[in-house]
Scaffold this motif. Structure first.
Motif, PDB file in Angstrom:
ATOM      1  N   PRO A   1       0.836  -1.209   0.000  1.00 45.52           N
ATOM      2  CA  PRO A   1       0.000   0.000   0.000  1.00 45.52           C
ATOM      3  C   PRO A   1       0.868   1.254   0.000  1.00 45.52           C
ATOM      4  O   PRO A   1       1.966   1.263   0.545  1.00 45.52           O
ATOM      5  CB  PRO A   1      -0.803  -0.115   1.294  1.00 45.52           C
ATOM      6  CG  PRO A   1      -0.061  -1.081   2.149  1.00 45.52           C
ATOM      7  CD  PRO A   1       0.748  -1.956   1.239  1.00 45.52           C
ATOM      8  N   LYS A   2       0.371   2.289  -0.636  1.00 46.60           N
ATOM      9  CA  LYS A   2       1.084   3.566  -0.635  1.00 46.60           C
ATOM     10  C   LYS A   2       0.144   4.654  -0.155  1.00 46.60           C
ATOM     11  O   LYS A   2      -1.078   4.528  -0.245  1.00 46.60           O
ATOM     12  CB  LYS A   2       1.646   3.879  -2.016  1.00 46.60           C
ATOM     13  CG  LYS A   2       0.607   4.057  -3.095  1.00 46.60           C
ATOM     14  CD  LYS A   2       1.253   4.290  -4.447  1.00 46.60           C
ATOM     15  CE  LYS A   2       0.182   4.457  -5.510  1.00 46.60           C
ATOM     16  NZ  LYS A   2       0.745   4.694  -6.825  1.00 46.60           N
ATOM     17  N   GLN A   3       0.770   5.721   0.354  1.00 45.91           N
ATOM     18  CA  GLN A   3       0.004   6.829   0.923  1.00 45.91           C
ATOM     19  C   GLN A   3       0.503   8.128   0.311  1.00 45.91           C
ATOM     20  O   GLN A   3       1.709   8.386   0.302  1.00 45.91           O
ATOM     21  CB  GLN A   3       0.200   6.849   2.438  1.00 45.91           C
ATOM     22  CG  GLN A   3      -0.426   8.013   3.137  1.00 45.91           C
ATOM     23  CD  GLN A   3      -0.067   8.049   4.621  1.00 45.91           C
ATOM     24  OE1 GLN A   3       0.599   7.174   5.146  1.00 45.91           O
ATOM     25  NE2 GLN A   3      -0.527   9.092   5.291  1.00 45.91           N
ATOM     26  N   ALA A   4      -0.414   8.938  -0.170  1.00 44.30           N
ATOM     27  CA  ALA A   4      -0.055  10.265  -0.669  1.00 44.30           C
ATOM     28  C   ALA A   4       0.251  11.172   0.524  1.00 44.30           C
ATOM     29  O   ALA A   4      -0.482  11.162   1.516  1.00 44.30           O
ATOM     30  CB  ALA A   4      -1.193  10.847  -1.499  1.00 44.30           C
ATOM     31  N   ILE A   5       1.329  11.926   0.428  1.00 43.31           N
ATOM     32  CA  ILE A   5       1.701  12.886   1.470  1.00 43.31           C
ATOM     33  C   ILE A   5       1.510  14.280   0.889  1.00 43.31           C
ATOM     34  O   ILE A   5       2.209  14.676  -0.052  1.00 43.31           O
ATOM     35  CB  ILE A   5       3.162  12.675   1.930  1.00 43.31           C
ATOM     36  CG1 ILE A   5       3.376  11.236   2.424  1.00 43.31           C
ATOM     37  CG2 ILE A   5       3.533  13.703   2.989  1.00 43.31           C
ATOM     38  CD1 ILE A   5       2.550  10.844   3.633  1.00 43.31           C
TER      39      ILE A   5
END
Length: 130
Positions: A2-6
């Motif tokens: 999973p990836k998360q936008a910062i």
């Protein structure tokens, strides 16, 4: 993975389809950062030192929004419009990385807006510390 936008508070709308940073498995990838205000206008026109400080401050904001510090930055990709600004940019860069320096490369190239003198993209490891 999973990836998360910062996206730090106060971030303007990007001029292209990207986010300021992406966090995946404790690794933060900071997009190429130009000396833009929140409306994508170039700031500090003609002043490489001030533009470098603005870019690195923006990167610091992305790193901190992901839970890290500038000590977590492991790699920087630096693009300069003119080699004549190299020493000025290095002086400001050293302020942001006073201890052990990250790996990096630096190239001269054209940038997306003519008044931009510098762009930096970064990688930071902000995951769990051993």
């Amino acid at each position: 993975m999973p990836k998360q936008a910062i996206i730090p508070p106060g971030t303007g709308v990007p001029i292209a389809p990207f986010v300021p940073g992406t966090l995946a498995d404790g690794v933060l990838y900071v997009s190429g950062t130009l000396p833009f205000d929140k409306d994508n206008n170039v700031v500090h026109v003609g002043d490489a030192s001030a533009q470098a400080r603005h870019v690195l401050t923006t990167i610091k904001g992305v790193v901190e929004a992901a839970g890290g510090t500038m000590d977590d930055v492991t790699f920087n990709q630096i693009m300069l419009k003119d080699w004549a600004d190299y020493a000025k940019i290095n002086a400001v860069y050293a302020e942001f990385f006073p201890g052990t320096k990250p790996a990096r490369y630096c190239i001269q190239c054209g940038l997306v807006k003519p008044d931009a003198l510098i762009e930096i993209a970064s990688i930071a490891h902000v995951g769990k510390k051993a």
